[in-house]
Design a protein around this motif. Structure first.
Motif: not given
Length: 179
Positions: A31-57
């Motif tokens: 459960a601890a490993t899965a929680a960390r993996a899910l949190e990391r996936a969410e951070r990476e998704r958020s970062l990809r969104t952020y990077e995609a936004l910056v690329e449009q500037i």
């Protein structure tokens, strides 16, 4: 039932009706490993969104993370500085800084005091003029404005850059005309 952080729970059942301490330890570790993996996936998704936004500037801008590294740069900024795309990512800001960025960062509020950039109503922008070092060693006169950002995906400062070369040339021309 074992919690997966804020993501939910994991449920494990047994046909024989019981779990020993080793089984419980394994499920909690899973459960601890899965929680960390899910949190990391969410951070990476958020970062990809952020990077995609910056690329449009289309403006000159870059982000400096808490470690003082360049993390996201707009294509126009990279081009103006004479670098290839991706070449500056992960590099210390000192590669391009002649002191103006460090001066800006030193006056920024602590990112820990910014709860969430979207929740901040008042502006925390800071403005500086100076130069940035291009890839060929030349100094580009700039006016920079920094904004602290604190999100799940990024902690640091976003810096907007204005090339003031034309402004300085115009000032010099005015001074020559006045003389």
């Amino acid at each position: 039932y074992v919690p997966l952080g804020e993501q939910g729970t994991i449920t494990i059942g047994s046909r024989d009706g019981g779990f020993d301490d080793q089984d419980q330890y394994f499920v909690e570790l899973l459960a601890a490993t899965a929680a960390r993996a899910l949190e990391r996936a969410e951070r990476e998704r958020s970062l990809r969104t952020y990077e995609a936004l910056v690329e449009q500037i289309d403006d000159l801008a870059f982000a400096v993370n808490e470690e003082g590294e360049l993390s996201v740069l707009t294509d126009p900024f990279v081009e103006a500085m004479g670098y290839d795309p991706g070449e500056l990512v992960g590099e210390p800001v000192d590669v391009i800084d002649t002191g103006v960025v460090q001066s800006l960062l030193e006056t920024m509020p602590d990112s820990g005091s910014i709860v969430n950039a979207a929740d901040t109503k008042e502006t925390t922008d800071t403005l500086r003029e100076g130069t940035l070092r291009t890839n060929d060693g030349e100094e580009l006169p700039v006016r920079i404005r920094g904004s602290p950002i604190s999100t799940a995906a990024f902690e640091g400062t976003v810096v907007a850059v204005d090339d003031i070369s034309d402004l300085l040339s115009a000032r010099e021309a005015v001074e020559r005309t006045q003389d």
